[in-house]
Motif scaffolding. Structure first.
Motif, short mmCIF file in Angstrom:
data_model
loop_
_atom_site.label_atom_id
_atom_site.label_comp_id
_atom_site.label_asym_id
_atom_site.label_seq_id
_atom_site.Cartn_x
_atom_site.Cartn_y
_atom_site.Cartn_z
N ILE A 3 31.52 -37.27 11.31
CA ILE A 3 31.38 -36.72 9.96
C ILE A 3 31.43 -35.19 9.99
O ILE A 3 31.63 -34.55 8.96
CB ILE A 3 30.07 -37.17 9.30
N TRP A 56 30.56 -34.37 4.53
CA TRP A 56 29.43 -33.51 4.87
C TRP A 56 29.89 -32.07 4.97
O TRP A 56 30.83 -31.76 5.71
CB TRP A 56 28.79 -33.97 6.17
N SER A 88 27.45 -40.70 11.43
CA SER A 88 26.48 -41.20 10.46
C SER A 88 26.77 -42.66 10.17
O SER A 88 27.92 -43.11 10.22
CB SER A 88 26.56 -40.39 9.15
N LYS A 96 25.72 -33.88 2.11
CA LYS A 96 26.79 -34.80 1.80
C LYS A 96 27.24 -34.61 0.36
O LYS A 96 26.43 -34.61 -0.57
CB LYS A 96 26.34 -36.25 2.00
#
Length: 396
Positions: A39, A83, A389, A78
Motif C-alpha cells: 500500500i 494511502w 494492509s 487512507k
C-alpha cells in the motif's frame, strides 16, 4: 468454514473461559492464501516494527497509520486513491525516532517515538477546519545519563486523563508519568532484574493501569498495577502471571474489552518441535489470569510476534508471522479464537503472502477494539520498505 453460529459471535460466551476449563488449540491445515501488493513504500526496512507497539487507529476522520522512514516517521491516511503521506505533519517529524506507539482518544492523538536511549511524545489534535492533524507539542522524556539501551516503549492514558509511558532500559522496566501530557516525570523502576532481551507493555483497564513484562532470567511473565488517582509511584507488589517452563520471551500484545477483561498473546522460549510457541493469557476483571499454550513449532513452520484484537461484542482475532523453515519464506497467519465446547479452538482463517523473497512481519493494529461498522485493519512490512494492509472485514 469462516462463518460461526450466532452464539459464538456473542461476547460473554467467549469469555466463560475464566470460569471453565480449556483444551489445547486445534488448527485447520486447509487454509486459503492471499498475495498482497504494498500500500506504500518507505526507505526504511521493517517500517511497522517494533513489538508490542500499536501504530494505527480509525476515527470519524479516517484510517491512520504511523510507519518508520529514514528521515523520520511518517503519518499515512487512507483516502479514495489509497494511502497518502501527510506532508505537513511529516515535515514536523523529521529527525524524530521512527518506532512509534499510538494512543488515540477523540480528536487527540499521543504518540511515543522510540530510539536507543531516547523517547519523544508528540501530541496532535485534528483540525476539522483544515481536515488534517496539527502537531501541538513534542517533548523528549527525561532520560537517565547511564542509559545504555532501550528497545521499545508503549503509551496509555488512564481514567483521570493522566498519561503513562513504559519501556525496558538497562535491564529494568521503567515508567514515566504526566498529569497533562506536556510535562513528564523522571522515570522510576518497576522491576530491575530482567534480561536485556525483555520488554514491557502498558495497558489501561477499568480504574487502573497495568504494566506487564517478560523476565527470561526467572522464566516469568509479571504484572504491577497502579490504581487511577494514586500517587504516580504507588504501584502494587509484583504479580506473577506465570513462572517456569521457559514461558517468557520478549513478545507481548494485548487487547482490552469494555467489561475490563483483557486478552494477551505472548511467545514463550520453549523452541522445541511439536511444542507450543505461544501462550494466550486471559485476565478477568478481578485480576486472575488463565494461561493457555498454543501454536506448535513445526519442522517446516516457525511462528513469531503474535498480536491480538477483537470486534466489540464479537470475535477475537490473533495474527502472527510465520517463517517457512524449509524455503525461508514468510507469511502472515490470521486466526480466530473460538469457544468450542469446554475448550477453545485456534482457527487459521487465511495466510497473507507477498511476492518478495525476504523477511516480512511486524504485524501491528490498533490499541482499541474494532467497531462492527468500521474497517478492521492490520498492517505489516518487509525488509525492503514495503507496507501491506489487510481488512479483517473480508473474512466476516
Amino acid at each position: 468454514m469462516m462463518k460461526l453460529k450466532g452464539i459464538l459471535l456473542l461476547f460473554l460466551p467467549l469469555f466463560c473461559l475464566f470460569l471453565c476449563g480449556y483444551d489445547t488449540f486445534s488448527q485447520d491445515t486447509n487454509t486459503p492464501e492471499l498475495y498482497l501488493d504494498p500500500i506504500f513504500k518507505v526507505n526504511y526496512g521493517d517500517a511497522t516494527a517494533d513489538k508490542p507497539q500499536s501504530k494505527s487507529w480509525t476515527n470519524d476522520y479516517g484510517q491512520w497509520l504511523v510507519v518508520g522512514d529514514e528521515d523520520g516517521p511518517k503519518l499515512l491516511k487512507k483516502d479514495g486513491l489509497g494511502w497518502a503521506s501527510q506532508s505537513a505533519v511529516n515535515r514536523a517529524w523529521q529527525t524524530l525516532p521512527s518506532r512509534a506507539d499510538v494512543w488515540n482518544k477523540g480528536d487527540e492523538v499521543h504518540i511515543v517515538f522510540v530510539d536507543e536511549c531516547a523517547l519523544n511524545v508528540v501530541q496532535m489534535t485534528y483540525s476539522k477546519h483544515r481536515e488534517r492533524y496539527k502537531q501541538r507539542r513534542s517533548r523528549y522524556l527525561p532520560m537517565p545519563t547511564d542509559c545504555q539501551t532501550l528497545e521499545t516503549a508503549t503509551i496509555t492514558q488512564d481514567s483521570k486523563n493522566q498519561f503513562w509511558v513504559c519501556a525496558d532500559m538497562n535491564e529494568k522496566i521503567m515508567v514515566w508519568h504526566s498529569f497533562n501530557g506536556r510535562v513528564w516525570s523522571e522515570p522510576f523502576a518497576l522491576a530491575d532484574d530482567i534480561n536485556n532481551d525483555d520488554i514491557s507493555l502498558i495497558v489501561t483497564l477499568k480504574g487502573q493501569v497495568s504494566v506487564i513484562w517478560s523476565n527470561q532470567n526467572t522464566q516469568s511473565i509479571n504484572e504491577r498495577i497502579h490504581m487511577d488517582g494514586d500517587d504516580p509511584d504507588q504501584w502494587s507488589e509484583p504479580i506473577v502471571v506465570q513462572e517456569g517452563d521457559n514461558n517468557a520471551d520478549d513478545h507481548l500484545n494485548a487487547t482490552v474489552f469494555k467489561n475490563g477483561q483483557m486478552a494477551m498473546a505472548t511467545k514463550n522460549s520453549v523452541d522445541i518441535i511439536n511444542q507450543p510457541q505461544f501462550v494466550l493469557r486471559l485476565r478477568d476483571k478481578n485480576g486472575q489470569w488463565t494461561n493457555i499454550p498454543y501454536e506448535n513449532l513445526r519442522t517446516e513452520r516457525s511462528p513469531s510476534r503474535p498480536i491480538i484484537n477483537h470486534i466489540e461484542q464479537g470475535r477475537i482475532f490473533e495474527v502472527h508471522t510465520v517463517r517457512n523453515r524449509v524455503n525461508n519464506r514468510y507469511f502472515i497467519s490470521v486466526n480466530e479464537i473460538i469457544r468450542k465446547g469446554d475448550g477453545w479452538e485456534f482457527k487459521e482463517l487465511i495466510q497473507l503472502k507477498t511476492k518478495i523473497n525476504g523477511k516480512n512481519g511486524d504485524v501491528t493494529s490498533s490499541k482499541a477494539g474494532f467497531l462492527p461498522d468500521e474497517p478492521k485493519l492490520i498492517f505489516f512490512s518487509d525488509d525492503l520498505g514495503h507496507i501491506y494492509s489487510f481488512d479483517l472485514d473480508t473474512l466476516l
